[in-house]
Design a protein around this motif. Structure first.
Motif, PDB file in Angstrom:
ATOM      1  N   ILE A  46      79.422 -13.352  45.218  1.00 32.18           N
ATOM      2  CA  ILE A  46      80.780 -13.175  44.704  1.00 32.18           C
ATOM      3  C   ILE A  46      81.211 -11.720  44.791  1.00 32.18           C
ATOM      4  CG2 ILE A  46      82.175 -13.217  42.603  1.00 32.18           C
ATOM      5  CD1 ILE A  46      80.666 -15.778  41.821  1.00 32.18           C
ATOM      6  N   TRP A  47      80.356 -10.828  44.301  1.00 31.07           N
ATOM      7  CA  TRP A  47      80.729  -9.410  44.333  1.00 31.07           C
ATOM      8  C   TRP A  47      80.669  -8.843  45.753  1.00 31.07           C
ATOM      9  CZ3 TRP A  47      77.983  -7.583  39.224  1.00 31.07           C
ATOM     10  CH2 TRP A  47      78.893  -7.733  38.160  1.00 31.07           C
ATOM     11  N   GLY A  48      79.751  -9.351  46.579  1.00 31.72           N
ATOM     12  CA  GLY A  48      79.677  -8.877  47.953  1.00 31.72           C
ATOM     13  C   GLY A  48      80.913  -9.246  48.764  1.00 31.72           C
ATOM     14  N   PHE A  49      81.466 -10.451  48.509  1.00 32.85           N
ATOM     15  CA  PHE A  49      82.649 -10.911  49.237  1.00 32.85           C
ATOM     16  C   PHE A  49      83.951 -10.344  48.659  1.00 32.85           C
ATOM     17  CE2 PHE A  49      79.932 -13.912  51.334  1.00 32.85           C
ATOM     18  CZ  PHE A  49      80.598 -14.236  52.512  1.00 32.85           C
ATOM     19  N   SER A  50      83.873  -9.669  47.521  1.00 24.33           N
ATOM     20  CA  SER A  50      85.089  -9.157  46.891  1.00 24.33           C
ATOM     21  C   SER A  50      85.845  -8.188  47.793  1.00 24.33           C
ATOM     22  CB  SER A  50      84.744  -8.465  45.572  1.00 24.33           C
ATOM     23  OG  SER A  50      84.288  -9.405  44.614  1.00 24.33           O
ATOM     24  N   PHE A  51      85.104  -7.387  48.562  1.00 20.39           N
ATOM     25  CA  PHE A  51      85.764  -6.394  49.404  1.00 20.39           C
ATOM     26  C   PHE A  51      86.482  -7.056  50.582  1.00 20.39           C
ATOM     27  CE2 PHE A  51      82.361  -4.330  47.131  1.00 20.39           C
ATOM     28  CZ  PHE A  51      83.011  -3.242  46.586  1.00 20.39           C
ATOM     29  N   LEU A  52      85.917  -8.155  51.083  1.00 17.59           N
ATOM     30  CA  LEU A  52      86.602  -8.920  52.108  1.00 17.59           C
ATOM     31  C   LEU A  52      87.879  -9.533  51.541  1.00 17.59           C
ATOM     32  CD1 LEU A  52      85.178 -11.290  54.739  1.00 17.59           C
ATOM     33  CD2 LEU A  52      86.746 -12.252  53.070  1.00 17.59           C
ATOM     34  N   GLY A 290      82.233  -8.496  56.359  1.00 19.84           N
ATOM     35  CA  GLY A 290      83.251  -7.769  57.115  1.00 19.84           C
ATOM     36  C   GLY A 290      83.067  -7.885  58.615  1.00 19.84           C
ATOM     37  N   VAL A 291      81.809  -7.801  59.056  1.00 19.24           N
ATOM     38  CA  VAL A 291      81.517  -7.881  60.495  1.00 19.24           C
ATOM     39  C   VAL A 291      81.698  -9.306  61.009  1.00 19.24           C
ATOM     40  CG1 VAL A 291      79.706  -7.642  62.223  1.00 19.24           C
ATOM     41  CG2 VAL A 291      79.972  -5.899  60.446  1.00 19.24           C
ATOM     42  N   ALA A 292      81.168 -10.286  60.266  1.00 18.44           N
ATOM     43  CA  ALA A 292      81.182 -11.671  60.742  1.00 18.44           C
ATOM     44  C   ALA A 292      82.552 -12.333  60.640  1.00 18.44           C
ATOM     45  CB  ALA A 292      80.156 -12.483  59.958  1.00 18.44           C
ATOM     46  N   LEU A 293      83.286 -12.073  59.550  1.00 17.92           N
ATOM     47  CA  LEU A 293      84.524 -12.795  59.310  1.00 17.92           C
ATOM     48  C   LEU A 293      85.780 -12.013  59.664  1.00 17.92           C
ATOM     49  CD1 LEU A 293      83.607 -14.478  55.890  1.00 17.92           C
ATOM     50  CD2 LEU A 293      83.415 -15.419  58.201  1.00 17.92           C
ATOM     51  N   LEU A 294      85.706 -10.698  59.620  1.00 20.13           N
ATOM     52  CA  LEU A 294      86.879  -9.883  59.943  1.00 20.13           C
ATOM     53  C   LEU A 294      86.742  -9.154  61.272  1.00 20.13           C
ATOM     54  CD1 LEU A 294      87.731  -8.316  56.441  1.00 20.13           C
ATOM     55  CD2 LEU A 294      88.757 -10.311  57.550  1.00 20.13           C
ATOM     56  N   GLY A 295      85.576  -9.242  61.885  1.00 20.82           N
ATOM     57  CA  GLY A 295      85.369  -8.590  63.173  1.00 20.82           C
ATOM     58  C   GLY A 295      85.359  -7.081  63.098  1.00 20.82           C
ATOM     59  N   GLU A 296      84.980  -6.517  61.971  1.00 20.10           N
ATOM     60  CA  GLU A 296      84.944  -5.071  61.828  1.00 20.10           C
ATOM     61  C   GLU A 296      83.776  -4.495  62.603  1.00 20.10           C
ATOM     62  OE1 GLU A 296      86.961  -4.862  57.362  1.00 20.10           O
ATOM     63  OE2 GLU A 296      84.801  -4.539  57.601  1.00 20.10           O
ATOM     64  N   SER A 297      84.009  -3.338  63.198  1.00 24.22           N
ATOM     65  CA  SER A 297      82.962  -2.704  63.997  1.00 24.22           C
ATOM     66  C   SER A 297      81.901  -2.103  63.098  1.00 24.22           C
ATOM     67  CB  SER A 297      83.564  -1.619  64.900  1.00 24.22           C
ATOM     68  OG  SER A 297      84.209  -0.629  64.106  1.00 24.22           O
ATOM     69  N   LEU A 298      80.704  -1.959  63.655  1.00 26.16           N
ATOM     70  CA  LEU A 298      79.586  -1.459  62.863  1.00 26.16           C
ATOM     71  C   LEU A 298      78.751  -0.523  63.721  1.00 26.16           C
ATOM     72  CD1 LEU A 298      78.228  -1.789  60.055  1.00 26.16           C
ATOM     73  CD2 LEU A 298      76.718  -3.470  61.112  1.00 26.16           C
ATOM     74  N   ALA A 299      78.847   0.779  63.452  1.00 20.77           N
ATOM     75  CA  ALA A 299      78.013   1.758  64.145  1.00 20.77           C
ATOM     76  C   ALA A 299      76.622   1.767  63.521  1.00 20.77           C
ATOM     77  CB  ALA A 299      78.655   3.140  64.059  1.00 20.77           C
ATOM     78  N   TRP A 300      75.648   2.288  64.264  1.00 21.00           N
ATOM     79  CA  TRP A 300      74.275   2.291  63.756  1.00 21.00           C
ATOM     80  C   TRP A 300      74.145   3.093  62.464  1.00 21.00           C
ATOM     81  CZ3 TRP A 300      71.724   6.758  62.702  1.00 21.00           C
ATOM     82  CH2 TRP A 300      72.221   7.947  63.262  1.00 21.00           C
ATOM     83  N   SER A 301      74.986   4.106  62.304  1.00 20.37           N
ATOM     84  CA  SER A 301      74.876   4.976  61.132  1.00 20.37           C
ATOM     85  C   SER A 301      75.276   4.268  59.839  1.00 20.37           C
ATOM     86  CB  SER A 301      75.758   6.218  61.329  1.00 20.37           C
ATOM     87  OG  SER A 301      77.109   5.849  61.544  1.00 20.37           O
ATOM     88  N   THR A 302      76.078   3.207  59.946  1.00 27.47           N
ATOM     89  CA  THR A 302      76.538   2.529  58.739  1.00 27.47           C
ATOM     90  C   THR A 302      75.399   1.809  58.021  1.00 27.47           C
ATOM     91  OG1 THR A 302      78.762   2.282  59.664  1.00 27.47           O
ATOM     92  CG2 THR A 302      78.166   0.857  57.804  1.00 27.47           C
ATOM     93  N   PRO A 303      74.666   0.891  58.686  1.00 29.03           N
ATOM     94  CA  PRO A 303      73.559   0.241  57.970  1.00 29.03           C
ATOM     95  C   PRO A 303      72.429   1.195  57.614  1.00 29.03           C
ATOM     96  CG  PRO A 303      73.540  -0.386  60.286  1.00 29.03           C
ATOM     97  CD  PRO A 303      74.822   0.341  60.050  1.00 29.03           C
TER      98      PRO A 303
END
Length: 322
Positions: A46-52, A290-303
């Motif tokens: 629930i809290w993880g999906f809040s930002f989406l 965000g990546v799976a449902l909104l198609g947001e890009s993800l650079a290696w530095s983020t994770p």
């Protein structure tokens, strides 16, 4: 809830400390039928999906409108819970005065800042910025709370956590491609939580009112604050955007209302130390969503940076053995 201020991230969307009366009531109640691990997983999601949901909400409505709708639905859930349990809102002008400040610092301000931030930054980055709240809390508690003594491990965790923030933001690239205003808003929102919790700890601890009563009043006050501000800075939308409206309803009813009730049950059953572990799942879920449902890009530095932030946050909450 008797949290140390450095672990207030778990309770970033709620209000105040556990009373003796709450504990006595909890001890007399039968254990919930649903296993605590399933409720823990539900709270993390629930809290993880809040930002989406915030991001989707801003596609159809202004940030203040998203926040107001979130608070309205969240307050409605807690109001229903108060009615079912036949509890009353707290009394006393002094208590309501302190709750007004707490509502601004813990709800109205951070919720609005995150909504504005996600106009220009991905929901993944907002979720990771939210994970810095324990770092801010630890740093502030060393200054504002005399009982929180620094240790080498906690100071190392603080430094490691902010190194992770710089990694997420790509400091070595000069923050290229990063919206500075949106990122600053998200970080300021995460800072607002521990500031609010220090205020709560100093002014509202041991009031004798139940958690549900105090939090219901706090959300009600935050709703009033946004109801006053929103018409001054926004206009009514010409079209009714259904999907964003549904996202706002879910954000409020689930992410602000139901999540509070799940959290209380977890703290009462397994204690704050275990319950606060939800903190470390929120940015992971927010990033995946965000990546799976909104198609947001993800650079290696983020994770990589997010993992460093979480490791630092874990160290800041370490306590010396007695």
């Amino acid at each position: 809830m008797c949290y140390e201020i450095a672990s207030s991230m778990v309770t970033s969307m709620t209000a105040v400390t556990t009373t003796v009366r709450d504990r006595a009531r909890t001890a007399d109640r039968p254990r919930p039928r649903l296993d605590w691990r399933l409720r823990f997983a539900a709270l993390s999601l629930i809290w993880g999906f809040s930002f989406l949901l915030i991001k989707i909400g801003t596609h159809g409505y202004a940030p203040f409108q998203v926040t107001l709708g979130r608070l309205v639905f969240g307050t409605a859930v807690l109001g229903a819970a108060l009615a079912v349990k036949r509890e009353r809102l707290p009394r006393g002008a002094r208590t309501w005065g302190h709750l007004t400040v707490a509502a601004f610092l813990l709800n109205a301000l951070p919720f609005s800042l995150f909504a504005y931030a996600e106009l220009t930054i991905p929901s993944t980055l907002a979720g990771i910025c939210n994970a810095t709240s324990p770092l801010w809390g630890m740093a502030l508690s060393l200054v504002a709370l005399s009982e929180d003594r620094p240790t080498r491990l906690r100071v190392a965790g603080l430094g490691l956590g902010f190194l992770g923030v710089l990694t997420v933001l790509g400091a070595w690239q000069g923050f290229h491609g990063l919206d500075a205003t949106g990122t600053a808003m998200a970080l300021l929102a995460s800072l607002s939580y521990p500031v609010g919790w220090i205020y709560v700890r100093r002014t509202l601890a041991g009031t004798g009112h139940s958690n549900l009563s105090m939090t219901g009043a706090q959300l009600l006050l935050a709703t009033v604050q946004l109801a006053v501000v929103t018409p001054l800075f926004t206009t009514l939308p010409t079209d009714l955007a259904v999907l964003p409206l549904l996202a706002i309803a879910a954000l409020g009813a689930l992410g602000t209302g139901l999540a509070v009730l799940l959290q209380y049950g977890l703290v009462a059953e397994v204690g704050p130390t275990t319950a606060q572990m939800v903190t470390y799942f929120i940015p992971v879920i927010a990033t995946a969503a965000g990546v799976a449902l909104l198609g947001e890009s993800l650079a290696w530095s983020t994770p990589v940076g997010a993992l460093i932030v979480l490791a630092g946050a874990a160290l800041t909450q370490a306590r010396p053995r007695r």
